[in-house]
Write a protein that holds these residues in place. Sequence first.
Motif, short mmCIF file in Angstrom:
data_model
loop_
_atom_site.label_atom_id
_atom_site.label_comp_id
_atom_site.label_asym_id
_atom_site.label_seq_id
_atom_site.Cartn_x
_atom_site.Cartn_y
_atom_site.Cartn_z
N LYS A 124 0.80 -1.23 0.00
CA LYS A 124 0.00 0.00 0.00
C LYS A 124 0.84 1.28 0.00
CE LYS A 124 -3.78 2.17 2.53
NZ LYS A 124 -4.70 2.06 3.67
N TYR A 125 1.94 1.28 0.72
CA TYR A 125 2.69 2.52 0.89
C TYR A 125 3.94 2.60 0.01
CZ TYR A 125 -0.56 2.88 4.70
OH TYR A 125 -1.71 2.93 5.42
N LEU A 126 4.83 1.66 0.13
CA LEU A 126 6.06 1.68 -0.69
C LEU A 126 5.82 1.18 -2.10
CD1 LEU A 126 8.73 0.50 1.89
CD2 LEU A 126 8.25 2.83 1.10
N THR B 77 16.63 8.04 -4.48
CA THR B 77 15.47 7.69 -5.29
C THR B 77 14.63 6.71 -4.50
OG1 THR B 77 16.69 8.03 -7.35
CG2 THR B 77 14.66 6.72 -7.49
N LEU B 78 13.37 7.08 -4.29
CA LEU B 78 12.42 6.29 -3.51
C LEU B 78 11.05 6.50 -4.11
CD1 LEU B 78 11.53 4.68 -0.97
CD2 LEU B 78 11.46 6.86 0.23
N HIS B 79 10.33 5.44 -4.33
CA HIS B 79 8.95 5.52 -4.81
C HIS B 79 8.86 6.30 -6.12
CE1 HIS B 79 4.50 6.17 -4.27
NE2 HIS B 79 4.63 4.90 -3.90
N GLY B 80 9.89 6.15 -6.97
CA GLY B 80 9.90 6.81 -8.27
C GLY B 80 10.26 8.28 -8.25
N GLU B 81 10.59 8.81 -7.10
CA GLU B 81 10.97 10.22 -6.96
C GLU B 81 12.44 10.30 -6.54
OE1 GLU B 81 8.96 12.91 -7.45
OE2 GLU B 81 7.26 11.64 -7.96
N THR B 82 13.16 11.26 -7.10
CA THR B 82 14.55 11.48 -6.73
C THR B 82 14.68 12.86 -6.11
OG1 THR B 82 15.31 10.04 -8.52
CG2 THR B 82 16.94 11.54 -7.56
N ARG B 83 15.25 12.90 -4.91
CA ARG B 83 15.42 14.15 -4.17
C ARG B 83 16.80 14.16 -3.51
NH1 ARG B 83 11.48 15.25 -6.55
NH2 ARG B 83 9.35 15.46 -5.81
N GLU B 84 17.31 15.38 -3.33
CA GLU B 84 18.56 15.52 -2.59
C GLU B 84 18.27 15.35 -1.10
OE1 GLU B 84 22.05 18.46 -3.24
OE2 GLU B 84 20.72 19.39 -1.75
N PHE C 129 8.12 11.26 4.03
CA PHE C 129 7.43 10.47 3.00
C PHE C 129 6.79 11.37 1.96
CE2 PHE C 129 6.55 6.62 5.87
CZ PHE C 129 7.57 5.91 5.29
N LYS C 130 6.28 12.50 2.39
CA LYS C 130 5.58 13.41 1.49
C LYS C 130 6.49 13.87 0.34
CE LYS C 130 2.27 15.13 4.86
NZ LYS C 130 1.76 16.32 5.55
N ASP C 131 7.79 14.03 0.62
CA ASP C 131 8.72 14.48 -0.42
C ASP C 131 8.89 13.44 -1.53
OD1 ASP C 131 9.14 16.80 1.02
OD2 ASP C 131 11.03 16.12 1.91
N PHE C 132 8.55 12.20 -1.24
CA PHE C 132 8.74 11.12 -2.20
C PHE C 132 7.41 10.53 -2.70
CE2 PHE C 132 12.65 11.52 0.10
CZ PHE C 132 13.61 11.43 -0.91
N GLY C 133 6.31 11.20 -2.41
CA GLY C 133 5.01 10.76 -2.89
C GLY C 133 4.50 9.49 -2.24
N VAL D 70 1.18 7.28 11.35
CA VAL D 70 2.60 7.55 11.55
C VAL D 70 2.90 8.94 10.98
CG1 VAL D 70 4.94 6.81 10.94
CG2 VAL D 70 3.17 5.11 11.41
N LYS D 71 3.71 9.70 11.66
CA LYS D 71 4.10 11.01 11.15
C LYS D 71 4.89 10.82 9.85
CE LYS D 71 4.22 13.02 15.73
NZ LYS D 71 5.03 13.57 16.80
N PRO D 72 4.85 11.77 8.94
CA PRO D 72 5.54 11.61 7.65
C PRO D 72 7.06 11.66 7.75
CG PRO D 72 4.54 13.78 7.78
CD PRO D 72 4.10 13.02 9.01
#
Length: 178
Positions: A79-81, A116-123, A148-152, A163-165
């Motif tokens: 559901k989440y990852l 890169t997590l959940h299809g999103e790449t962030r510094e 989590f919000k930063d990675f969708g 759980v807190k994000p």
Amino acid sequence: MVLSLGLFLGAPSVASAAGFTLQGATRVSFTGKGPAGFKLVGTTEKLSLQDDGQSITFTVPLDSLDTGIELRNRHMKEKYLETARFPQAVFVVKRSELLVPARGETKSGQARGMLTLHGETREVVLQYRAERAADQTTKVTSKVKLSFKDFGVAVPSYLGVTVKPDIDIDVAFEVTQA
């Protein structure tokens, strides 16, 4: 809930040209917090490292994460990852970002890299500590905080407990330098 990746290494100031390989046990863990002191912890011992001389890439297979409860594991992965679509988390750091200890020294620092997590790449920025033995072995511990919000990734919630994000990720491993 994923990974952070720790950094380490072998020359006095910045990582040198010789390649690094994992040695011995590894541990990746994530910690999420919720209401009334609720704490969610998941771990895996699966971590890989690839060193191309310019960057170091750490990969964690997300299906290997374990929270200690099978139903919670299934919810986390499905559901989440969404591990069927996004099977791994990957952290890439340039070798020039890394301060490294000489033999018998310990160095601490921070490094910026791309996660890169959940299809999103962030510094992300990680804090690390590297302790080099008299030989070529370096023990590394690292910590990164992410949302989590930063990675969708949807914020986990079950039976009214959310759980807190914000998630803490800790990684411990040893490397040797060729």
